[in-house]
Design an enzyme around this catalytic site. Structure first.
Site, PDB file in Angstrom:
ATOM      1  N   LYS A 143      -8.857   5.061 -18.787  1.00 19.08           N
ATOM      2  CA  LYS A 143      -9.244   5.516 -20.119  1.00 19.08           C
ATOM      3  C   LYS A 143      -8.073   5.416 -21.096  1.00 19.08           C
ATOM      4  CE  LYS A 143     -13.160   6.038 -18.122  1.00 19.08           C
ATOM      5  NZ  LYS A 143     -13.091   6.531 -16.797  1.00 19.08           N
ATOM      6  N   ARG A 146       0.853  -1.211   0.000  1.00 15.57           N
ATOM      7  CA  ARG A 146       0.000   0.000   0.000  1.00 15.57           C
ATOM      8  C   ARG A 146       0.878   1.247   0.000  1.00 15.57           C
ATOM      9  NH1 ARG A 146      -1.229   1.698   4.645  1.00 15.57           N
ATOM     10  NH2 ARG A 146      -2.007  -0.238   5.536  1.00 15.57           N
ATOM     11  N   ASP A 203      -8.368  17.856 -14.615  1.00 18.19           N
ATOM     12  CA  ASP A 203      -8.598  16.461 -14.997  1.00 18.19           C
ATOM     13  C   ASP A 203      -8.309  16.353 -16.499  1.00 18.19           C
ATOM     14  OD1 ASP A 203      -9.716  14.051 -15.865  1.00 18.19           O
ATOM     15  OD2 ASP A 203     -11.243  14.052 -14.291  1.00 18.19           O
ATOM     16  N   TYR A 256     -17.354  14.825 -15.330  1.00 17.64           N
ATOM     17  CA  TYR A 256     -17.863  13.451 -15.245  1.00 17.64           C
ATOM     18  C   TYR A 256     -18.899  13.372 -14.106  1.00 17.64           C
ATOM     19  CZ  TYR A 256     -17.883   8.568 -13.774  1.00 17.64           C
ATOM     20  OH  TYR A 256     -18.279   7.317 -13.374  1.00 17.64           O
TER      21      TYR A 256
HETATM   22  O1  P1T Z   1     -13.907   5.615 -13.343  1.00 15.87           O
HETATM   23  P1  P1T Z   1     -12.700   6.174 -12.676  1.00 15.87           P
HETATM   24  O2  P1T Z   1     -11.405   5.540 -13.064  1.00 15.87           O
HETATM   25  O3  P1T Z   1     -12.872   6.276 -11.185  1.00 15.87           O
HETATM   26  O4  P1T Z   1     -12.552   7.676 -13.212  1.00 15.87           O
HETATM   27  C1  P1T Z   1     -13.480   8.673 -12.985  1.00 15.87           C
HETATM   28  C2  P1T Z   1     -13.393   9.718 -14.059  1.00 15.87           C
HETATM   29  C3  P1T Z   1     -12.680  10.869 -13.820  1.00 15.87           C
HETATM   30  N1  P1T Z   1     -12.562  11.838 -14.751  1.00 15.87           N
HETATM   31  C4  P1T Z   1     -13.149  11.714 -15.961  1.00 15.87           C
HETATM   32  C5  P1T Z   1     -13.019  12.811 -16.954  1.00 15.87           C
HETATM   33  C6  P1T Z   1     -13.867  10.561 -16.272  1.00 15.87           C
HETATM   34  O5  P1T Z   1     -14.431  10.476 -17.489  1.00 15.87           O
HETATM   35  C7  P1T Z   1     -14.002   9.534 -15.303  1.00 15.87           C
HETATM   36  C8  P1T Z   1     -14.791   8.298 -15.566  1.00 15.87           C
HETATM   37  N2  P1T Z   1     -15.657   8.391 -16.654  1.00 15.87           N
HETATM   38  C9  P1T Z   1     -16.481   7.410 -17.135  1.00 15.87           C
HETATM   39  C10 P1T Z   1     -16.584   6.196 -16.586  1.00 15.87           C
HETATM   40  C11 P1T Z   1     -17.279   7.786 -18.316  1.00 15.87           C
HETATM   41  O6  P1T Z   1     -17.821   6.903 -19.001  1.00 15.87           O
HETATM   42  O7  P1T Z   1     -17.344   8.985 -18.603  1.00 15.87           O
END
Ligand code: P1T
Length: 379
Positions: free
Chosen positions: A195, A46, A170, A98
């Site tokens: 992503k 961790r 972001d 998001y």
């Molecule tokens: O899903 P996660 O890895 O926790 O990420 C969150 C997140 C943060 N910032 C942006 C711009 C994002 O698009 C996302 C997650 N988005 C999706 C799951 C979606 O389909 O838009």
């Protein structure tokens, strides 16, 4: 060293113990110590793990940052940043984010008396006007999810610096291949590595990249204290993903541009949101702060919810799914999927309407993708 080379080599030197060319998956929770207080740099996974450290080092270099920290998801990364704040502090955030980020701000951190004020993200002056003595953090996405609007990072960064407020960007939609917010004045970059960085829709992860040593030390402390860290295999999957980020992003962009142009001419489409189209109101800003326009598009269909439903359920190559940034194309209905939890008036203000569709354009053959959409639109 150029981006493509860094993505393959930085943090990924041959393994010192075995010479393994590819960073091994150190699938261990703990590390045996040579004696009390004597260890080889790692104690417990961790706190730190060599596979995760390789990824953290590589990601820092891709964003031109000094420090990288990885997390179990994008939202775990965001949560860890928000833990820098205290009860009574305020966040000024761009309004188009998001849905899960809005949910975290509105329904979790609000319980700790941390208030988020949303502003129309297109005009930097709106951020300035919303700042109060309580503001500790400015938060934005650019391009935004799902409306593909842009925020002027340099201008907002100037405001943040003058007011001594942290700016976090972001950068998930652009990826570091097309945009490097730290160079434009951001204090922190956050990613959902799920992503484009991972790139194959087979892992969930997050990252923070920054330059300031004091903030790094604090976030590193919270990374361990809170514990939202990724496992070694997940770290390795993202590390493997980033090796091909540059070639993938070029193809994502090439395909997205052609798909956006196709959609813009189609009689069943009302409006297309893609920063690479000359019709995008912020096209000039996109050219200035990004080196490419990315692979995400959203568009409004002429017609009602039923017509929209029919389209998203008719594509064969574009899979109906949440998420984005993988090699395969995805189609999403933000109103009922990714942004379902966003309050109705917030959705209405942004234009997240029932006939809005979002595409994550993959790296398949361009004509196959266009034909798939053509068939679905004519179904
Ligand atoms: O899903 P996660 O890895 O926790 O990420 C969150 C997140 C943060 N910032 C942006 C711009 C994002 O698009 C996302 C997650 N988005 C999706 C799951 C979606 O389909 O838009």
């Amino acid at each position: 060293m150029e981006f493509e080379t860094k993505a393959i080599h930085i943090g990924q030197e041959p393994d010192p113990t075995t010479g393994a060319t590819i960073t091994p998956i150190y699938q261990t929770s703990t590390f045996t110590q040579d004696g009390l207080g004597k260890h080889k740099g790692y104690e417990y996974s961790r706190t730190g793990n060599p596979t995760r450290f390789a990824l953290e080092t590589a990601l820092a270099s891709l964003e031109n940052g000094k420090y990288g920290l990885c997390f179990a998801s994008g939202l775990a990364a965001t949560t860890t940043i928000l833990c820098l704040l205290k009860s009574g502090d305020e966040i000024v955030a761009g309004d188009d984010l998001y849905g899960g980020t809005i949910r975290l701000f509105n329904r979790v951190f609000s319980n700790f008396n941390i208030k988020t004020i949303y502003v129309d993200c297109k005009d930097p002056k709106n951020f300035e006007s919303a700042i109060t003595p309580k503001t500790k953090l400015i938060w934005l996405e650019t391009p935004t999810n799902p409306m593909l609007r842009l925020c002027d990072i340099k201008s907002i960064g100037g405001i943040a610096k003058q007011k001594k407020i942290m700016l976090c960007v972001d950068n998930t939609f652009a990826s570091p291949y097309f945009q490097q917010p730290l160079d434009l004045g951001a204090d922190m970059v956050v990613h959902s590595t799920t992503k484009y960085l991972g790139g194959h829709s087979d892992v969930v992860g997050g990252a923070i990249i920054l330059n300031d040593k004091d903030i790094y030390e604090k976030i590193k402390f919270y990374q361990n204290a809170i514990g939202g860290t990724p496992g070694p295999f997940d770290s390795w999957l993202v590390l493997r993903g980033i090796k091909t980020l540059a070639v993938r992003m070029k193809k994502h962009e090439e395909n997205a541009m052609k798909v956006a142009e196709f959609l813009e001419k189609h009689p069943k489409i009302k409006k297309v949101n893609y920063p690479g189209l000359k019709s995008h109101p912020q096209y000039e800003l996109a050219k200035k702060q990004m080196s490419g326009f990315g692979g995400m598009i959203s568009f409004e269909v002429n017609g009602d919810k039923e017509a929209t439903k029919k389209i998203v359920e008719s594509t064969e190559l574009f899979a109906l799914a949440e998420s984005l940034g993988g090699v395969e194309s995805l189609i999403n209905h933000p109103f009922t999927m990714t942004h379902v939890g966003v309050p109705a008036e917030h959705k209405a203000r942004l234009g997240i309407v029932e006939n809005l569709i979002r595409l994550s354009v993959g790296i398949e053959d361009t004509n196959d993708l266009i034909n798939d959409l053509k068939k679905a639109l004519e179904s």
